[in-house]
Design a protein around this motif. Structure first.
Motif, mmCIF file in Angstrom:
data_model
loop_
_atom_site.group_PDB
_atom_site.id
_atom_site.type_symbol
_atom_site.label_atom_id
_atom_site.label_comp_id
_atom_site.label_asym_id
_atom_site.label_seq_id
_atom_site.Cartn_x
_atom_site.Cartn_y
_atom_site.Cartn_z
ATOM 1 N N UNK A 185 0.823 -1.209 0.000
ATOM 2 C CA UNK A 185 0.000 0.000 0.000
ATOM 3 C C UNK A 185 0.855 1.255 0.000
ATOM 4 N N UNK A 186 1.928 1.243 0.795
ATOM 5 C CA UNK A 186 2.796 2.419 0.866
ATOM 6 C C UNK A 186 3.467 2.688 -0.477
ATOM 7 N N UNK A 240 0.937 9.339 -5.810
ATOM 8 C CA UNK A 240 1.275 10.737 -5.545
ATOM 9 C C UNK A 240 2.269 11.269 -6.575
ATOM 10 N N UNK A 241 3.259 10.451 -6.923
ATOM 11 C CA UNK A 241 4.254 10.874 -7.903
ATOM 12 C C UNK A 241 3.608 11.090 -9.272
ATOM 13 N N UNK A 242 2.748 10.154 -9.680
ATOM 14 C CA UNK A 242 2.088 10.289 -10.981
ATOM 15 C C UNK A 242 1.173 11.507 -11.002
ATOM 16 N N UNK A 243 0.475 11.771 -9.904
ATOM 17 C CA UNK A 243 -0.396 12.944 -9.827
ATOM 18 C C UNK A 243 0.421 14.225 -9.973
ATOM 19 N N UNK A 268 -9.620 13.520 -14.717
ATOM 20 C CA UNK A 268 -8.722 12.425 -14.368
ATOM 21 C C UNK A 268 -7.956 12.738 -13.084
ATOM 22 N N UNK A 269 -7.524 13.971 -12.947
ATOM 23 C CA UNK A 269 -6.784 14.367 -11.742
ATOM 24 C C UNK A 269 -7.658 14.253 -10.500
ATOM 25 N N UNK A 270 -8.916 14.640 -10.612
ATOM 26 C CA UNK A 270 -9.809 14.537 -9.461
ATOM 27 C C UNK A 270 -10.012 13.084 -9.049
ATOM 28 N N UNK A 319 -8.202 8.390 -5.360
ATOM 29 C CA UNK A 319 -7.468 7.147 -5.141
ATOM 30 C C UNK A 319 -6.322 7.360 -4.154
ATOM 31 N N UNK A 320 -5.675 8.517 -4.240
ATOM 32 C CA UNK A 320 -4.602 8.841 -3.291
ATOM 33 C C UNK A 320 -5.146 8.877 -1.871
ATOM 34 N N UNK A 321 -6.289 9.542 -1.695
ATOM 35 C CA UNK A 321 -6.886 9.653 -0.362
ATOM 36 C C UNK A 321 -7.346 8.288 0.155
ATOM 37 N N UNK A 322 -7.861 7.445 -0.729
ATOM 38 C CA UNK A 322 -8.264 6.103 -0.312
ATOM 39 C C UNK A 322 -7.051 5.273 0.111
ATOM 40 N N UNK A 323 -5.968 5.389 -0.640
ATOM 41 C CA UNK A 323 -4.752 4.663 -0.272
ATOM 42 C C UNK A 323 -4.214 5.167 1.067
#
Length: 233
Positions: free
Chosen positions: A134-135, A142-145, A206-208, A213-217
């Motif tokens: 998960x980490x 985060x990097x891709x965003x 797409x960014x939203x 997904x970032x927040x869920x992770x």
């Protein structure tokens, strides 16, 4: 993390994204008729594609000026449809907008409720994933965003600030001066602006979704750490 495990995680996110798209299409079909659901295709995408073909025919196959006139007229139709679309949606959904003015938090909660249908299915599966996986997933998301935001800013950053005005003006000038020799860059600007604008709009959606997904992770990592920490008392 092995390749199979990594691909499994990203397939899970991809499946969640497709599920969200299906829910959105289903809700859109229930709220709107055929005309509104296909407005973008009928009055923006198809006229723009035909206009592009007309421009290619004029440029490379020496088509008549009538072909160029029809192409530029369709290009202007695509521009005008793009400008009218938000106001058309606002008029059709005027009751919802009035309700939102009376109860703005209700609209936000309704949107949140729709997203919960996706997140409630995805989060338990993420929590069952080993925390080190998960980490790493969180790091990559985060990097891709961040990289995508930078690339988007380089490509369409200025378009977001100035809007479609210059492209609409260029299309009008091209149509007005169709019988005279004109610089190719004017026509290129007229055709390029809608493409960049559409790309920017789609990229922001797409960014939203990626941000969710970032927040869920992050939530899944927090839950895993909470489960792993010893209870006190």
């Amino acid at each position: 993390m092995y390749r199979a495990e990594r691909e499994s995680l990203f397939r899970l996110l991809h499946a969640a994204s497709r599920f969200e798209s299906r829910l959105s299409k289903r809700a859109n079909k229930q709220r709107h008729g055929f005309f509104i659901r296909n407005f973008v295709w009928l009055f923006q995408a198809i006229p723009f594609c035909i206009a592009g073909l007309a421009a290619i025919a004029r440029k490379f196959f020496d088509a008549s000026k009538d072909v160029a006139i029809v192409g530029l007229a369709l290009l202007l139709l695509s521009y005008l449809a793009t400008l009218i679309h938000p106001f058309l949606i606002a008029w059709i959904n005027r009751r919802a907008f009035i309700a939102a003015i009376k109860d703005p938090i209700g609209l936000l909660l309704e949107n949140a409720s729709a997203a919960t249908a996706v997140d409630a299915r995805l989060l338990p599966r993420l929590v069952r994933t080993p925390i080190e996986h998960l980490e790493l997933l969180l790091l990559e998301l985060k990097a891709e965003k961040e990289f995508f935001e930078r690339r988007l800013s380089l490509v369409v950053g200025s378009i977001e600030k100035i809007g479609l005005g210059p492209g609409l003006l260029a299309a009008g000038v091209s149509l007005a001066n169709i019988k005279t020799d004109q610089s190719d860059w004017i026509g290129a600007l007229a055709y390029a602006m809608p493409v960049l604008y559409a790309f920017g709009v789609a990229a922001h959606f797409l960014l939203m979704r990626l941000d969710r997904f970032v927040k869920l992770a992050e939530l899944a990592v927090a839950r895993k750490k909470s489960q792993a920490s010893p209870s006190i008392g």
